[in-house]
Design a protein around this motif. Structure first.
Motif, PDB file in Angstrom:
ATOM      1  N   THR A 155      74.194  54.458  35.830  1.00 43.99           N
ATOM      2  CA  THR A 155      74.470  54.245  34.486  1.00 43.99           C
ATOM      3  C   THR A 155      74.264  55.526  33.694  1.00 43.99           C
ATOM      4  O   THR A 155      75.154  55.729  32.907  1.00 43.99           O
ATOM      5  N   TYR A 156      73.128  56.392  33.688  1.00 42.79           N
ATOM      6  CA  TYR A 156      72.968  57.566  32.783  1.00 42.79           C
ATOM      7  C   TYR A 156      74.172  58.511  32.870  1.00 42.79           C
ATOM      8  O   TYR A 156      74.834  59.199  31.886  1.00 42.79           O
ATOM      9  N   GLN A 187      75.341  67.098  21.082  1.00 40.14           N
ATOM     10  CA  GLN A 187      74.362  66.596  20.296  1.00 40.14           C
ATOM     11  C   GLN A 187      74.369  65.183  20.549  1.00 40.14           C
ATOM     12  O   GLN A 187      73.315  64.470  20.629  1.00 40.14           O
ATOM     13  N   LYS A 188      75.516  64.353  20.640  1.00 39.40           N
ATOM     14  CA  LYS A 188      75.613  63.115  21.121  1.00 39.40           C
ATOM     15  C   LYS A 188      74.910  62.687  22.527  1.00 39.40           C
ATOM     16  O   LYS A 188      74.343  61.643  22.362  1.00 39.40           O
ATOM     17  N   GLN A 189      75.073  63.428  23.338  1.00 38.02           N
ATOM     18  CA  GLN A 189      74.485  63.220  24.687  1.00 38.02           C
ATOM     19  C   GLN A 189      72.961  63.419  24.509  1.00 38.02           C
ATOM     20  O   GLN A 189      72.148  62.569  25.050  1.00 38.02           O
ATOM     21  N   THR A 193      70.246  60.533  24.997  1.00 38.51           N
ATOM     22  CA  THR A 193      69.131  60.667  25.940  1.00 38.51           C
ATOM     23  C   THR A 193      67.897  60.341  25.218  1.00 38.51           C
ATOM     24  O   THR A 193      67.089  59.801  25.814  1.00 38.51           O
ATOM     25  N   LEU A 194      67.796  60.638  24.143  1.00 36.73           N
ATOM     26  CA  LEU A 194      66.377  60.405  23.320  1.00 36.73           C
ATOM     27  C   LEU A 194      66.423  59.096  23.107  1.00 36.73           C
ATOM     28  O   LEU A 194      65.340  58.395  23.222  1.00 36.73           O
ATOM     29  N   LEU A 195      67.508  58.224  22.817  1.00 39.52           N
ATOM     30  CA  LEU A 195      67.526  56.703  22.607  1.00 39.52           C
ATOM     31  C   LEU A 195      66.852  56.138  24.060  1.00 39.52           C
ATOM     32  O   LEU A 195      66.264  55.306  24.137  1.00 39.52           O
ATOM     33  N   GLY A 199      62.952  54.208  25.666  1.00 41.49           N
ATOM     34  CA  GLY A 199      62.894  52.888  26.395  1.00 41.49           C
ATOM     35  C   GLY A 199      62.191  53.104  27.596  1.00 41.49           C
ATOM     36  O   GLY A 199      61.528  51.984  28.224  1.00 41.49           O
ATOM     37  N   LEU A 200      62.534  54.268  28.225  1.00 38.92           N
ATOM     38  CA  LEU A 200      62.056  54.399  29.566  1.00 38.92           C
ATOM     39  C   LEU A 200      60.719  54.952  29.751  1.00 38.92           C
ATOM     40  O   LEU A 200      60.117  55.170  30.693  1.00 38.92           O
TER      41      LEU A 200
END
Length: 203
Positions: A155-156, A187-189, A193-195, A199-200
């Motif tokens: 998914t990532y 930057q969007k990646q 990733t931070l988002l 959660g993980l």
């Protein structure tokens, strides 16, 4: 295959990478590559009967070079999994900028053939395996809470590639290739990733 043949093919691939990286696949001729290696066109066709076969080996060589850089970074890093993945995104972004013409053209007409499509699928699968190893390391270190590492890594990888695809759409719409959006994609990646990692992370 003899070592002389291997050495000659390495010279051809190196010359092709320089040409392709500057002019792209479609604007580079086999004649130009032969001249760069200082061999006849007939000799070049002995090693590579068609241009797509050479493109296949160029993409494979460039990808292998990136994987070596990636593995070196992973082995030397003592950072958290999150910081390591951000560093790997930086590495990939810099590599794409360096080989921008290859990156743009690998999505075009040259990958329509079965051998190149197979190669691109293999590269994609290897990327998923690499991310799965990183995620598993994060789980083992109690940094990440992931139940299905393989599904999460797949998914990532798809998410990162989707962001990259959106980033090049302006090139498709305007018809004017630009490298300025590589930083925006990175930057969007990182933001995505931070988002995801918020959660993980193990609470």
């Amino acid at each position: 295959m003899s070592s002389n043949t291997d050495n000659k093919k390495e010279l051809i691939i190196a010359a092709a990478i320089r040409r392709f990286a500057h002019y792209g696949f479609s604007k580079t001729t086999m004649n130009e590559i032969a001249e760069d290696v200082k061999i006849t066109k007939a000799n070049l066709y002995y090693y590579y009967p068609e241009k797509t076969a050479l493109i296949h080996d160029v993409i494979l060589a460039v990808t292998d070079d990136f994987r070596k850089l990636e593995q070196d970074l992973i082995e030397k890093s003592d950072s958290s999994i999150f910081d390591l993945i951000l560093a790997l995104l930086d590495l990939k972004s810099a590599f794409i900028e360096q080989h921008y013409m290859l990156h743009m053209n690998e999505n075009m007409e040259w990958i329509k053939g079965a051998p190149l499509q197979t190669l691109m699928r293999e590269i994609h699968e290897k990327e998923i395996v690499q991310v799965a190893k990183l995620f598993q390391k994060g789980v083992d270190n109690k940094e990440l809470a992931i139940e299905d590492v393989n599904k999460a890594s797949e998914t990532y990888v798809y998410l990162m590639k989707s962001i990259g695809l959106v980033g090049i759409l302006c090139d498709v719409f305007t018809g004017i290739p630009t490298q300025c959006n590589v930083g925006d994609v990175l930057q969007k990646q990182k933001d995505a990733t931070l988002l995801i990692f918020n959660g993980l992370k193990v609470k």
